[in-house]
Design an enzyme around this catalytic site. Sequence first.
Site, mmCIF file in Angstrom:
data_model
loop_
_atom_site.group_PDB
_atom_site.id
_atom_site.type_symbol
_atom_site.label_atom_id
_atom_site.label_comp_id
_atom_site.label_asym_id
_atom_site.label_seq_id
_atom_site.Cartn_x
_atom_site.Cartn_y
_atom_site.Cartn_z
ATOM 1 N N ARG A 52 -0.391 5.110 18.543
ATOM 2 C CA ARG A 52 -0.807 6.346 17.877
ATOM 3 C C ARG A 52 -1.645 7.199 18.834
ATOM 4 O O ARG A 52 -2.429 6.673 19.626
ATOM 5 C CB ARG A 52 -1.628 6.041 16.636
ATOM 6 C CG ARG A 52 -0.836 5.295 15.582
ATOM 7 C CD ARG A 52 -1.434 5.478 14.201
ATOM 8 N NE ARG A 52 -0.873 4.510 13.272
ATOM 9 C CZ ARG A 52 0.306 4.624 12.675
ATOM 10 N NH1 ARG A 52 1.085 5.670 12.917
ATOM 11 N NH2 ARG A 52 0.733 3.694 11.846
ATOM 12 N N GLU B 24 -12.924 5.687 6.333
ATOM 13 C CA GLU B 24 -11.946 6.135 7.302
ATOM 14 C C GLU B 24 -11.509 7.533 6.848
ATOM 15 O O GLU B 24 -11.513 7.830 5.645
ATOM 16 C CB GLU B 24 -10.745 5.199 7.334
ATOM 17 C CG GLU B 24 -11.097 3.828 7.881
ATOM 18 C CD GLU B 24 -9.864 2.953 8.091
ATOM 19 O OE1 GLU B 24 -9.690 2.467 9.205
ATOM 20 O OE2 GLU B 24 -9.082 2.764 7.140
ATOM 21 N N ALA B 25 -11.092 8.360 7.819
ATOM 22 C CA ALA B 25 -10.649 9.709 7.465
ATOM 23 C C ALA B 25 -9.521 9.647 6.432
ATOM 24 O O ALA B 25 -9.381 10.521 5.581
ATOM 25 C CB ALA B 25 -10.187 10.440 8.718
ATOM 26 N N ASP C 298 -6.334 2.038 -2.946
ATOM 27 C CA ASP C 298 -7.558 1.779 -2.182
ATOM 28 C C ASP C 298 -7.881 2.938 -1.242
ATOM 29 O O ASP C 298 -8.785 2.838 -0.420
ATOM 30 C CB ASP C 298 -7.523 0.430 -1.435
ATOM 31 C CG ASP C 298 -6.459 0.366 -0.369
ATOM 32 O OD1 ASP C 298 -5.640 1.308 -0.268
ATOM 33 O OD2 ASP C 298 -6.435 -0.633 0.377
ATOM 34 N N SER D 234 0.810 -1.220 0.000
ATOM 35 C CA SER D 234 0.000 0.000 0.000
ATOM 36 C C SER D 234 0.845 1.272 0.000
ATOM 37 O O SER D 234 1.646 1.488 -0.903
ATOM 38 C CB SER D 234 -0.939 -0.071 1.205
ATOM 39 O OG SER D 234 -1.775 1.029 1.256
ATOM 40 N N THR E 211 -0.110 -1.631 12.032
ATOM 41 C CA THR E 211 0.831 -1.787 10.918
ATOM 42 C C THR E 211 2.260 -1.370 11.257
ATOM 43 O O THR E 211 3.171 -1.630 10.487
ATOM 44 C CB THR E 211 0.384 -0.941 9.702
ATOM 45 O OG1 THR E 211 0.412 0.436 10.085
ATOM 46 C CG2 THR E 211 -1.003 -1.292 9.229
ATOM 47 N N ARG F 229 -4.152 4.412 20.635
ATOM 48 C CA ARG F 229 -4.389 3.014 20.232
ATOM 49 C C ARG F 229 -3.092 2.432 19.690
ATOM 50 O O ARG F 229 -2.255 3.175 19.154
ATOM 51 C CB ARG F 229 -5.501 2.920 19.176
ATOM 52 C CG ARG F 229 -5.255 3.758 17.937
ATOM 53 C CD ARG F 229 -6.298 3.506 16.857
ATOM 54 N NE ARG F 229 -6.032 2.266 16.124
ATOM 55 C CZ ARG F 229 -5.203 2.176 15.088
ATOM 56 N NH1 ARG F 229 -4.532 3.224 14.644
ATOM 57 N NH2 ARG F 229 -5.016 1.024 14.486
#
Length: 559
Positions: free
Chosen positions: A528, A388-389, A288, A67, A523, A519
């Site tokens: 974060r 998602e933002a 994506d 990604s 990945t 949280r």
Amino acid sequence: MNEHQRSLLLESSSHFLPPKGVKLSYGTAGFRADATLLRSTVYRAGILAALRSLKTQSVIGLMITASHNKVSDNGVKIADPNGGMLSQHWEPFADSLANASDPIQLVQLIDDFVRKELISMDNGYPAEILLGRDTRPSGESLLDAAKQGISSIIGAVLHDMGILTTPQLHWMVRARNMGMKSTENDYFQQVSNSYRCLVKLIPDASKARKLNDNLVVDGANGVGGDKLEVLKDLCGDLSIEVRNTSNGEGVLNEGVGADFVQKEKFLPSGFGQGDVGLRCASLDGDADRLVYFLVKPDVKMIDLVDGDKILSLFALFIKEQLNILKDNNDEKTSDPYHPRLGVVQTAYANGASTAYLKNLGLDVVFTATGVKYLHEKASEYDIGIYFEANGHGTILFSDSVLSWLEAKNSVLSSCSGSKVQNAVSRLLAVSKLINQAVGDALSGLLLVEAILLHTGWSIQNWSELYKDLPSRQLKVKVCDRTAVITANAETVVVQPAGIQEAINTETAAKYPHGRCFIRPSGTEDVIRVYAEAATQEEANSLANAVAKIADQFLGSGSS
Ligand code: 16G
Ligand code: MG
């Protein structure tokens, strides 16, 4: 497992020993790591895909991509029969498979799992896998590893679909399993036809067209820009300039792409003062994710139009069409069916977007970060919109709402051109345009463009739907991020004890309109921190204060 299968696996896996001292986890979106570490993992993901195909007696997808990660990384993820993410129930098996230390252990694991899951290895249905990869240079050798993994399951059939966006591969898997046309060309045809259909349904399309100037797209130096070049030519009168394709000088995701633009709120490479005021969009490395932005006249900063605003635009449009049907229903018919429209966000959604959506009277729910959670929740509605933002999202249509629309469509075909007929046709076109398997930057972009034409809005009008609250994100390196356990869609830390109280006290004391959560990343090896407040200074200072709290409770991992 018979002897022939066992010896085939033992022999083939002896060429793919895992790197020493590396522990891999399937994570939020598959395995990801430095590409040089991944040959054995991708080989084993090939075995996993073949077993999943045998278990489900369906076609399974295997995508090689990392990604928005840097170009030297790579990764692999599996698409389930419906085109969605691998069933979470299989993730622990994926982890143990990837980390098995030698061929004997690996074969033992497979043997146990096949028994436990009652997978029949010779029931006449051969495993069938579709393979795709993004433009990363390491993709070719990893593809070879995947092929060898798949071929180590007797009878398995594989189809190398070449270089694709991740959503294209998910789309193909879904289409194959539904018995529909499923080549890349079919994808382009379906998406472009649906776009053209939506544009035809705009009451005054030529007037709308004049209001909308060129769109300039940043392809992250990856696959998305390349595919958009093909797609845009099929869309008729659509003026898109694509920059940062994979054929240029730039490096994949370096200073470009949706992740960079959304996180840094900075102009991507290849964009400059000449683009001030233009409608711009950015895709991530495997296309994506999608965000839009406007270049500001002064510095290199941008006005970001993120996933939350894309969600809001989509929600408005869908609601408008449903309202047309509802109004008509009340007057003329007594159709008892009222589709449930729902919106799914994560804790990262800007508070202003949530307030805006709730104000529209929409049902807004939250899940943990990660497409698999949002997608699952959205599928509980007749029409579920999730974003998602960071720009990953789509609109899901249930079978029942599609049958309802199809039925209305055939009844109404005699009053072609009526308001109601047009609303039905629009909803059906959206369901064919927007990817039903996973968030898809290309189809999302075409839907945004069609809706902007429909409403006659400029990107400025769209951006002004609501004003984002200032926010700040930080990363904190800690000893063990898995020590952090969250609840309520990651908005509350339940372990270690005391952290949440400290965050609450800090927020309540100094930031009356503040919101903050932490949280563990799925990945990266970090915690974060996300903070929102009335001003940018307050958001920065709240994020910094909470990062300190995290560091105090969890210990710095930077030793
Ligand atoms: C992955 C997820 C994305 C999520 C992000 C969070 C998929 C396909 N992608 O990119 O949805 O927002 O991880 O990353 O699920 P983080 O856990 O490192 O913050
Ligand atoms: Mg991506």
